[in-house]
Design a protein around this motif. Structure first.
Motif, PDB file in Angstrom:
ATOM      1  N   TYR A 182       2.803  17.436 -26.631  1.00 17.31           N
ATOM      2  CA  TYR A 182       3.507  16.381 -27.364  1.00 17.31           C
ATOM      3  C   TYR A 182       2.525  15.530 -28.170  1.00 17.31           C
ATOM      4  O   TYR A 182       2.748  15.243 -29.354  1.00 17.31           O
ATOM      5  N   ALA A 204       8.312  19.612 -27.184  1.00 14.97           N
ATOM      6  CA  ALA A 204       7.029  19.956 -26.559  1.00 14.97           C
ATOM      7  C   ALA A 204       7.275  20.219 -25.079  1.00 14.97           C
ATOM      8  O   ALA A 204       8.180  19.655 -24.486  1.00 14.97           O
ATOM      9  N   TYR A 209       2.723  15.074 -32.131  1.00 17.22           N
ATOM     10  CA  TYR A 209       3.308  13.837 -32.645  1.00 17.22           C
ATOM     11  C   TYR A 209       2.390  12.617 -32.561  1.00 17.22           C
ATOM     12  O   TYR A 209       2.715  11.571 -33.120  1.00 17.22           O
ATOM     13  N   TYR A 233      11.221  14.059 -23.087  1.00 12.66           N
ATOM     14  CA  TYR A 233      10.863  14.307 -24.477  1.00 12.66           C
ATOM     15  C   TYR A 233      11.328  15.701 -24.878  1.00 12.66           C
ATOM     16  O   TYR A 233      11.557  16.575 -24.042  1.00 12.66           O
TER      17      TYR A 233
END
Length: 586
Positions: A339, A333, A343, A330
């Motif tokens: 994260y 983050a 999100y 990802y």
């Protein structure tokens, strides 16, 4: 008082070893033997054998063996008396009142003091003194229900708050030191609290017992996290944080994180199958524990270089197991906690769905570190990719990824597959040579042949066969008594096994491995289990006993190899005549 033999025999009768071990790892019967992947070391080909007729198990890969009690000792990380109690409860058999429960009582006491410490830390968090710790947890997004669910607390500042409370409850300094809750000064032997001014995260084992703590610093202490050292009830390498919760989820997938806060964030977001290694890099033991409750693991490590390095190491460890491995990547983050805060849980769930398998992830890392625009870079990529794909277990997987490597390097797929097959043959040949070397040096883990005088190899073989014979035919022990002694064996462990076998057999108390478990070490039980496994199906006779005894006695009483070299022809002839058997004994 030792456990009565009658009790151990009944426990043995009520503990079907096949059923017991099958409840931990699936067994498949081939002929008389049940086989499985070893639960004590990582392997892909079953080498763990269970013998119904002798109620024993043995792994031909790592050399671990024993009976039902040994299995539970190792699998549940218990002391002997605790393993017996575990099996007795499982079988509905009451423990003898006069059993020596000292080890069990000491372990129970340490678990009790840990539980009381967790309660103390939880109360301290909700006191005026815990205000700063509560503010820290709130900033990290933890509400009251989450704090309560994970038992999070606070270790007050100062040097003796916990110690004073534990003394009030009747616990001694020796117990607090043994549990890792206190430390002792090297200068004046004073005892003080190990955790101070930290947010406290209890570590709970799969049976629901508080075994340790992890404390997060709330000040400028450079040791951001401080963990309980190894104790009689806690081994970092064998403990997985939050596995006590994750094991109860419906999914057969585990999300493996780097730290407690990531785990807690995922649980708050609904991903209750998240766990973390405890205070150390992932170990083989932790991988095996995870494998008991999952078919697939997703690595949810930090997005920095340290996280990628940890992921590569974890992939190597899990490659020795049957678990499927995927890796979460990802951006935006540094870790799952951040994260999800940015999100949300739904976005994280989508990331999980698209996570690469371990091979895709590893190929991606290799390509990042190679200059794919240059010939030299592509050659280096091809070399590392071939080495990686040679480890893929199935032809389909190798064929699929060979095509992708071919596209990136402009080399034909056939050439890539040819290189992979060549690397597989090279690795297989090297592995066989290593295994031969290990076997030659360790005899499958039971004896070190490299330390035995080569002239004594026959004596060593006779000694091991005699141990297997005595286990199978204890009534023949009277033929051995007085002629062979423990010191006649090539190793102290073999001598100890011999003495225990003869002692029990002569008293008529040798009734399987359960008779020997209290008398021998785990290594000695494994040694005997290996000899039992090797002689499975052999029908020993009285003449076999006489032959083996005679061989050991001759080796003991006869001249050494060095002495024989010094003999002249006349002396050698006399030795031959002395050792020649009469014709009737041929």
């Amino acid at each position: 008082m030792p456990l009565p033999q009658s009790f151990l025999n009944e426990l043995h009768d009520r503990s079907d070893i096949v059923e017991l071990i099958n409840s931990y790892t699936p067994l498949k019967k081939r002929g008389r033997i049940h086989w499985a992947l070893c639960p004590f070391h990582n392997e892909k080909t079953p080498s763990f054998a269970v013998y119904e007729d002798t109620s024993s198990f043995y792994c031909f890969g790592c050399g671990t063996g024993g009976d039902a009690i040994t299995f539970i000792k190792l699998k549940e990380n218990l002391e002997y008396i605790e393993a017996v109690r575990f099996l007795a409860q499982r079988a509905g058999l009451p423990m003898p009142e006069d059993a020596d429960e000292g080890a069990f009582a000491r372990r129970r006491r340490l678990l009790d003091v840990n539980r009381e410490a967790a309660r103390f830390f939880f109360r301290a968090l909700n006191s005026e003194e815990g205000r700063e710790a509560r503010a820290y947890l709130r900033r990290r997004g933890l509400d009251n229900s989450t704090i309560k669910r994970f038992g999070i607390g606070y270790a007050p500042e100062g040097w003796g708050a916990l110690r004073e409370e534990m003394h009030r409850l009747g616990y001694r300094d020796e117990e607090l030191l043994a549990a890792g809750l206190c430390s002792k000064s090297q200068k004046n032997d004073s005892v003080f609290d190990f955790f101070r001014n930290r947010a406290m995260f209890p570590i709970i084992d799969v049976r629901g017992s508080v075994v340790a703590f992890s404390g997060r610093a709330l000040d400028d202490d450079k040791r951001k996290y401080l963990n309980t050292p190894d104790t009689p009830v806690f081994k970092k390498s064998r403990t997985v944080y939050a596995l006590n919760i994750a094991k109860g989820t419906d999914t057969r997938q585990i999300l493996l994180c780097e730290g407690q806060m990531d785990v807690i964030a995922l649980h708050r977001a609904g991903f209750t199958n998240a766990v973390a290694a405890c205070g150390t890099a992932l170990t083989d033991e932790q991988a095996r524990m995870i494998g008991q409750y999952a078919d697939e693991v997703v690595l949810c490590y930090d997005s920095d270089e340290a996280g990628r390095k940890a992921a590569r190491r974890a992939i190597d460890i899990f490659s020795k197991t049957a678990l499927g491995v995927r890796v979460l990547e990802y951006t935006g983050a540094k870790d799952p906690d951040e994260y999800i805060a940015k999100y949300g849980a739904e976005s994280f769930a989508q990331l999980l769905e698209g996570a690469d398998n371990s091979t895709e992830y590893s190929l991606s890392l290799i390509s990042r570190n190679c200059d794919m625009e240059s010939d030299a870079g592509r050659v280096e990529y091809l070399k590392q990719a071939v080495s990686l794909l040679a480890k893929c277990p199935t032809p389909v997987e190798r064929d699929l990824f060979a095509g992708r490597v071919a596209e990136q390097t402009t080399v034909s797929k056939g050439a890539v597959l040819e290189q992979i097959e060549r690397e597989r043959k090279r690795a297989s040949f090297a592995k066989r040579n290593r295994e031969k070397l290990v076997f030659a040096r360790t005899g499958g883990g039971r004896w070190d042949i490299s330390k035995i005088d080569r002239s004594k190899l026959g004596e060593a073989s006779a000694g091991r066969r005699l141990l297997a014979l005595l286990f199978a035919r204890p009534e023949l022990a009277n033929r051995v008594s007085g002629r062979v002694h423990g010191g006649d064996f090539v190793s102290a462990d073999e001598g100890a096994v011999f003495e225990a076998l003869c002692s029990l057999a002569e008293r008529g108390e040798l009734a399987g491995l359960q008779s020997l478990s209290p008398l021998l070490s785990d290594a000695q039980i494994s040694l005997l289990s290996g000899l039992i496994a090797e002689s499975s199906g052999v029908n020993f006779s009285a003449s076999d006993a006489d032959f083996l005894i005679d061989k050991l006695v001759r080796a003991r009483d006869g001249p050494s190899a060095g002495q024989i070299k010094e003999m002249d022809a006349l002396e050698l002839q006399g030795l031959i005549e002395k050792n020649r058997k009469p014709k009737g004994e041929e």
